[in-house]
Scaffold this motif. Structure first.
Motif, mmCIF file in Angstrom:
data_model
loop_
_atom_site.group_PDB
_atom_site.id
_atom_site.type_symbol
_atom_site.label_atom_id
_atom_site.label_comp_id
_atom_site.label_asym_id
_atom_site.label_seq_id
_atom_site.Cartn_x
_atom_site.Cartn_y
_atom_site.Cartn_z
ATOM 1 N N ALA A 1 53.186 27.758 35.530
ATOM 2 C CA ALA A 1 54.322 27.475 34.652
ATOM 3 C C ALA A 1 55.237 28.691 34.535
ATOM 4 O O ALA A 1 56.467 28.559 34.550
ATOM 5 N N ARG A 2 54.626 29.882 34.441
ATOM 6 C CA ARG A 2 55.439 31.108 34.333
ATOM 7 C C ARG A 2 56.257 31.337 35.596
ATOM 8 O O ARG A 2 57.443 31.675 35.526
ATOM 9 N N ARG A 3 55.643 31.147 36.758
ATOM 10 C CA ARG A 3 56.350 31.380 38.017
ATOM 11 C C ARG A 3 57.513 30.406 38.205
ATOM 12 O O ARG A 3 58.563 30.781 38.719
ATOM 13 N N VAL A 4 57.308 29.164 37.801
ATOM 14 C CA VAL A 4 58.352 28.155 37.978
ATOM 15 C C VAL A 4 59.416 28.258 36.892
ATOM 16 O O VAL A 4 60.568 27.876 37.099
ATOM 17 N N THR B 1 63.582 47.748 52.975
ATOM 18 C CA THR B 1 65.026 48.031 52.989
ATOM 19 C C THR B 1 65.630 47.836 51.609
ATOM 20 O O THR B 1 66.369 48.702 51.107
ATOM 21 N N VAL B 2 65.337 46.711 50.975
ATOM 22 C CA VAL B 2 65.961 46.438 49.680
ATOM 23 C C VAL B 2 65.407 47.348 48.583
ATOM 24 O O VAL B 2 66.114 47.696 47.642
ATOM 25 N N ARG B 3 64.148 47.722 48.715
ATOM 26 C CA ARG B 3 63.587 48.656 47.736
ATOM 27 C C ARG B 3 64.284 50.008 47.820
ATOM 28 O O ARG B 3 64.647 50.598 46.798
ATOM 29 N N LEU B 4 64.480 50.486 49.044
ATOM 30 C CA LEU B 4 65.166 51.764 49.226
ATOM 31 C C LEU B 4 66.614 51.661 48.766
ATOM 32 O O LEU B 4 67.134 52.572 48.105
ATOM 33 N N ALA B 5 67.276 50.566 49.105
ATOM 34 C CA ALA B 5 68.659 50.373 48.674
ATOM 35 C C ALA B 5 68.754 50.361 47.154
ATOM 36 O O ALA B 5 69.674 50.950 46.561
ATOM 37 N N GLY B 6 67.796 49.693 46.498
ATOM 38 C CA GLY B 6 67.791 49.655 45.043
ATOM 39 C C GLY B 6 67.586 51.030 44.433
ATOM 40 O O GLY B 6 68.202 51.368 43.412
ATOM 41 N N GLU B 7 66.728 51.826 45.038
ATOM 42 C CA GLU B 7 66.503 53.194 44.550
ATOM 43 C C GLU B 7 67.781 54.019 44.613
ATOM 44 O O GLU B 7 67.985 54.925 43.795
ATOM 45 N N ASN B 8 68.663 53.686 45.546
ATOM 46 C CA ASN B 8 69.920 54.421 45.698
ATOM 47 C C ASN B 8 71.079 53.771 44.944
ATOM 48 O O ASN B 8 72.230 54.169 45.109
ATOM 49 N N GLY B 9 70.770 52.762 44.142
ATOM 50 C CA GLY B 9 71.796 52.181 43.281
ATOM 51 C C GLY B 9 72.483 50.946 43.809
ATOM 52 O O GLY B 9 73.369 50.400 43.138
ATOM 53 N N ALA B 10 72.134 50.508 45.014
ATOM 54 C CA ALA B 10 72.763 49.305 45.566
ATOM 55 C C ALA B 10 72.233 48.060 44.850
ATOM 56 O O ALA B 10 71.160 48.075 44.253
ATOM 57 N N SER B 11 73.009 46.978 44.928
ATOM 58 C CA SER B 11 72.609 45.710 44.321
ATOM 59 C C SER B 11 72.020 44.786 45.385
ATOM 60 O O SER B 11 72.207 45.009 46.586
ATOM 61 N N LEU B 12 71.317 43.724 44.940
ATOM 62 C CA LEU B 12 70.665 42.847 45.898
ATOM 63 C C LEU B 12 70.684 41.397 45.452
ATOM 64 O O LEU B 12 70.338 41.075 44.318
ATOM 65 N N LEU B 13 71.071 40.524 46.398
ATOM 66 C CA LEU B 13 70.886 39.079 46.266
ATOM 67 C C LEU B 13 69.854 38.669 47.314
ATOM 68 O O LEU B 13 69.905 39.128 48.455
ATOM 69 N N ALA B 14 68.921 37.816 46.931
ATOM 70 C CA ALA B 14 67.891 37.351 47.867
ATOM 71 C C ALA B 14 68.017 35.851 48.086
ATOM 72 O O ALA B 14 68.147 35.089 47.132
ATOM 73 N N ILE B 15 68.001 35.446 49.347
ATOM 74 C CA ILE B 15 67.987 34.029 49.718
ATOM 75 C C ILE B 15 66.628 33.767 50.342
ATOM 76 O O ILE B 15 66.321 34.251 51.433
ATOM 77 N N THR B 16 65.773 33.020 49.632
ATOM 78 C CA THR B 16 64.396 32.847 50.080
ATOM 79 C C THR B 16 63.816 31.546 49.557
ATOM 80 O O THR B 16 64.260 31.017 48.537
ATOM 81 N N ALA B 17 62.816 31.039 50.277
ATOM 82 C CA ALA B 17 62.100 29.845 49.827
ATOM 83 C C ALA B 17 60.921 30.204 48.934
ATOM 84 O O ALA B 17 60.219 29.317 48.469
ATOM 85 N N ALA B 18 60.717 31.499 48.700
ATOM 86 C CA ALA B 18 59.565 31.970 47.923
ATOM 87 C C ALA B 18 60.041 32.756 46.706
ATOM 88 O O ALA B 18 60.161 33.984 46.755
ATOM 89 N N PRO B 19 60.309 32.074 45.590
ATOM 90 C CA PRO B 19 60.855 32.756 44.412
ATOM 91 C C PRO B 19 59.905 33.723 43.723
ATOM 92 O O PRO B 19 60.324 34.457 42.824
ATOM 93 N N SER B 20 58.628 33.750 44.129
ATOM 94 C CA SER B 20 57.699 34.708 43.542
ATOM 95 C C SER B 20 57.350 35.828 44.520
ATOM 96 O O SER B 20 56.439 36.616 44.269
ATOM 97 N N SER B 21 58.067 35.929 45.628
ATOM 98 C CA SER B 21 57.769 36.904 46.678
ATOM 99 C C SER B 21 58.192 38.317 46.286
ATOM 100 O O SER B 21 58.890 38.537 45.291
ATOM 101 N N ALA B 22 57.786 39.281 47.092
ATOM 102 C CA ALA B 22 58.154 40.678 46.860
ATOM 103 C C ALA B 22 59.669 40.864 46.937
ATOM 104 O O ALA B 22 60.249 41.636 46.172
#
Length: 280
Positions: free
Chosen positions: A41-44, A196-217
């Motif tokens: 329930a929490r994940r959904v 890549t996105v973790r490193l980008a986030g550490e440097n202040g960049a923003s991120l949008l994710a398009i994925t079929a797995a909403p609980s993924s890393a």
């Protein structure tokens, strides 16, 4: 009707919360049998009582019994499935084509239902506010990233793309708050994309994710997650339904931006078209 069949074509009228739960189960079938009702329930993003009511609509007295039935059916399907369990080896190609077409339409319909209200508008605003867009993905997702970069570039947004892990990481290392990464990954667990996105986030960049797995890393690292419904089997990597769902999300973003800046988008597209004519 089987559980999987009922998820594809419910014999009851699903609520909005039911559709979110169905989308999650279809995108993450391996997690359903091993996830407690509270965690599911929490994940959904729904109430536990909604899960309880849903399994009763599916014909099961409890969530535990539903999980047992789901696990048995999923294991059998995974062991024998090549493309789709509804497709018979000896059926005419036209019949197969109709089944595939129905599956594609279902995937797009369920993808639209899984998108929360206002999400596309928020993401389009983020893209317009960014100094530059950088689309990333590997394999088939990389092809879509390149196509998306081209489309948004033609209407005047500064955009690039890469499907090369080294270039992706170097870009992340050199990016800052003005860069918006748009990461496309079916599983959301590709190590190169996640790092890549973790490193980008550490440097202040923003991120949008398009994925079929909403609980993924990948989803956990993103400011906004654009979910879609689509599945791949072991012998069906790069399935059309997945590519269609990913393209659908990108087209929704593109169309929303064009709607918000129609005059400028039209002018820029005409200018780029005229530029191409000079090469003929």
């Amino acid at each position: 009707m089987s559980i999987m069949g009922n998820l594809d074509r419910p014999d009851f009228r699903p609520s909005k919360a039911d559709r979110k739960l169905i989308a999650y189960m279809k995108a993450n079938p391996e997690e359903v049998p091993v996830t407690a009702i509270a965690e599911l329930a929490r994940r959904v993003g729904i109430a536990e009582s909604t899960v309880t009511r849903f399994v009763k609509k599916m014909g099961y007295a409890s969530f535990h019994l539903f999980k047992v039935g789901f696990a048995e059916e999923y294991t059998q399907r995974r062991n024998r499935q090549i493309i789709d369990c509804s497709i018979s080896p000896d059926e005419p190609a036209r019949i197969t084509g109709r089944k595939l077409l129905d599956a594609y339409c279902d995937a797009l319909d369920q993808t639209l239902a899984a998108l929360p209200d206002g999400l596309i508008e928020r993401c389009a605003d983020r893209m317009l506010a960014a100094e530059e867009l950088f689309f990333i993905g590997l394999g088939n997702s990389g092809f879509l990233a390149r196509d998306a970069s081209y489309k948004f570039f033609r209407i005047g947004l500064r955009s690039e793309s890469s499907a090369n892990s080294h270039i992706m990481m170097m870009k992340a290392a050199l990016s800052g708050p003005g860069t918006l990464f748009v990461a496309i990954s079916h599983s959301g667990e590709s190590p190169e994309v996640v790092e890549t996105v973790r490193l980008a986030g550490e440097n202040g960049a923003s991120l949008l994710a398009i994925t079929a797995a909403p609980s993924s890393a990948l989803a956990q690292a993103a400011e906004e997650v654009l979910p879609y419904v689509g599945r791949e089997t072991l012998l069906e990597t790069g399935s059309v339904s997945v590519k269609m769902a990913q393209s659908f999300i990108l087209d929704l973003l593109y169309t929303q931006i064009v709607k918000q800046r129609a005059d400028l988008a039209a002018e820029n597209k005409q200018r780029t078209a005229l530029a191409m004519r000079r090469l003929r």
